[in-house]
Design a protein around this motif. Sequence first.
Motif, PDB file in Angstrom:
ATOM      1  N   GLY A 129       0.785  -1.234   0.000  1.00  0.00           N
ATOM      2  CA  GLY A 129       0.000   0.000   0.000  1.00  0.00           C
ATOM      3  C   GLY A 129       0.813   1.278   0.000  1.00  0.00           C
ATOM      4  O   GLY A 129       0.250   2.372  -0.016  1.00  0.00           O
ATOM      5  N   TYR A 130       2.129   1.179   0.015  1.00  0.00           N
ATOM      6  CA  TYR A 130       2.993   2.361  -0.026  1.00  0.00           C
ATOM      7  C   TYR A 130       3.540   2.512  -1.437  1.00  0.00           C
ATOM      8  O   TYR A 130       4.152   1.588  -1.977  1.00  0.00           O
ATOM      9  CB  TYR A 130       4.144   2.228   0.974  1.00  0.00           C
ATOM     10  CG  TYR A 130       3.672   2.208   2.406  1.00  0.00           C
ATOM     11  CD1 TYR A 130       3.357   3.382   3.064  1.00  0.00           C
ATOM     12  CD2 TYR A 130       3.532   0.999   3.089  1.00  0.00           C
ATOM     13  CE1 TYR A 130       2.907   3.368   4.375  1.00  0.00           C
ATOM     14  CE2 TYR A 130       3.090   0.962   4.394  1.00  0.00           C
ATOM     15  CZ  TYR A 130       2.774   2.160   5.031  1.00  0.00           C
ATOM     16  OH  TYR A 130       2.320   2.134   6.324  1.00  0.00           O
ATOM     17  N   TYR A 131       3.324   3.675  -2.016  1.00  0.00           N
ATOM     18  CA  TYR A 131       3.717   3.926  -3.396  1.00  0.00           C
ATOM     19  C   TYR A 131       4.871   4.909  -3.458  1.00  0.00           C
ATOM     20  O   TYR A 131       4.815   5.992  -2.870  1.00  0.00           O
ATOM     21  CB  TYR A 131       2.540   4.484  -4.201  1.00  0.00           C
ATOM     22  CG  TYR A 131       1.530   3.427  -4.549  1.00  0.00           C
ATOM     23  CD1 TYR A 131       1.483   2.882  -5.815  1.00  0.00           C
ATOM     24  CD2 TYR A 131       0.622   2.973  -3.596  1.00  0.00           C
ATOM     25  CE1 TYR A 131       0.563   1.903  -6.146  1.00  0.00           C
ATOM     26  CE2 TYR A 131      -0.307   1.991  -3.909  1.00  0.00           C
ATOM     27  CZ  TYR A 131      -0.320   1.468  -5.183  1.00  0.00           C
ATOM     28  OH  TYR A 131      -1.222   0.498  -5.495  1.00  0.00           O
ATOM     29  N   PHE A 132       5.917   4.521  -4.184  1.00  0.00           N
ATOM     30  CA  PHE A 132       7.012   5.435  -4.490  1.00  0.00           C
ATOM     31  C   PHE A 132       6.496   6.356  -5.591  1.00  0.00           C
ATOM     32  O   PHE A 132       5.737   5.913  -6.452  1.00  0.00           O
ATOM     33  CB  PHE A 132       8.226   4.632  -4.963  1.00  0.00           C
ATOM     34  CG  PHE A 132       9.472   5.442  -5.103  1.00  0.00           C
ATOM     35  CD1 PHE A 132      10.221   5.775  -3.988  1.00  0.00           C
ATOM     36  CD2 PHE A 132       9.902   5.881  -6.350  1.00  0.00           C
ATOM     37  CE1 PHE A 132      11.377   6.521  -4.109  1.00  0.00           C
ATOM     38  CE2 PHE A 132      11.051   6.630  -6.484  1.00  0.00           C
ATOM     39  CZ  PHE A 132      11.790   6.950  -5.356  1.00  0.00           C
ATOM     40  N   PRO A 133       6.868   7.635  -5.602  1.00  0.00           N
ATOM     41  CA  PRO A 133       6.384   8.521  -6.669  1.00  0.00           C
ATOM     42  C   PRO A 133       6.736   7.965  -8.058  1.00  0.00           C
ATOM     43  O   PRO A 133       7.810   7.394  -8.260  1.00  0.00           O
ATOM     44  CB  PRO A 133       7.126   9.829  -6.408  1.00  0.00           C
ATOM     45  CG  PRO A 133       7.430   9.796  -4.942  1.00  0.00           C
ATOM     46  CD  PRO A 133       7.692   8.353  -4.627  1.00  0.00           C
ATOM     47  N   ALA A 134       5.817   8.135  -8.997  1.00  0.00           N
ATOM     48  CA  ALA A 134       6.031   7.655 -10.363  1.00  0.00           C
ATOM     49  C   ALA A 134       7.271   8.320 -10.955  1.00  0.00           C
ATOM     50  O   ALA A 134       7.592   9.465 -10.630  1.00  0.00           O
ATOM     51  CB  ALA A 134       4.803   7.952 -11.218  1.00  0.00           C
TER      52      ALA A 134
END
Length: 165
Positions: A129-134
Amino acid sequence: MRYGVGAWPWYLLALVVIGLDQYSKGLASASLEYAQPVPVFSWFNLTLHHNTGAAFSFLSDAGGWQRYFFTGIAAVVSGLLVVWIYRLQRGQWLLALSLALVLGGAIGNVWDRLVLGYVVDFISVHYAGYYFPAFNLADSAITGGAIGMILDTFLGRPEGGTKED
C-alpha cells in the motif's frame, strides 16, 4: 591526458539515454490512460502521470513559473556536464559514464518540459500500500548516474593516476 574530442562515446551514450527515454514516454502516453494503473507485477505498475514539478512532484502546483525555473537549471547543469565530460582525464570511465547518464536523463526531462510543459512519468513501484512517486527512464538514468558518482568518489583514482594524466 584529457578526453577532449575523445569524449564523443560518452555524448553518444547521453543521446541513447535521451532516445530511449523519449521513446518509452511516447509509448506510455499512447498506450496508457492517465492515472489508470496497469499491473505488471504485484509490486510494479505502469501508470501515466504528468509532473509539472521537480522530483517527487516538488512545486508541481506552483502556478507555472516552475516549468521555466527547472528548465533553466537543467539547461545550465547540462552545459556544465558537457564541459566536465570533455575535461575528464582518460581512465575516469566510471565518472564519465555517470555524468553521461545524468546528462541524458536531464535533457530527456528538459525536452518534456519544453515541448509538453510537464514531465511524463509512468513507472510506479509499490509495496504493502505504499507507493514510491512515479518516475521514468530519465529519472532512472539520473539516479544511476548519481550512484555512479558516489561510487567513483569512494573508489578514487586508478593506481598511479595523477591530475596530469
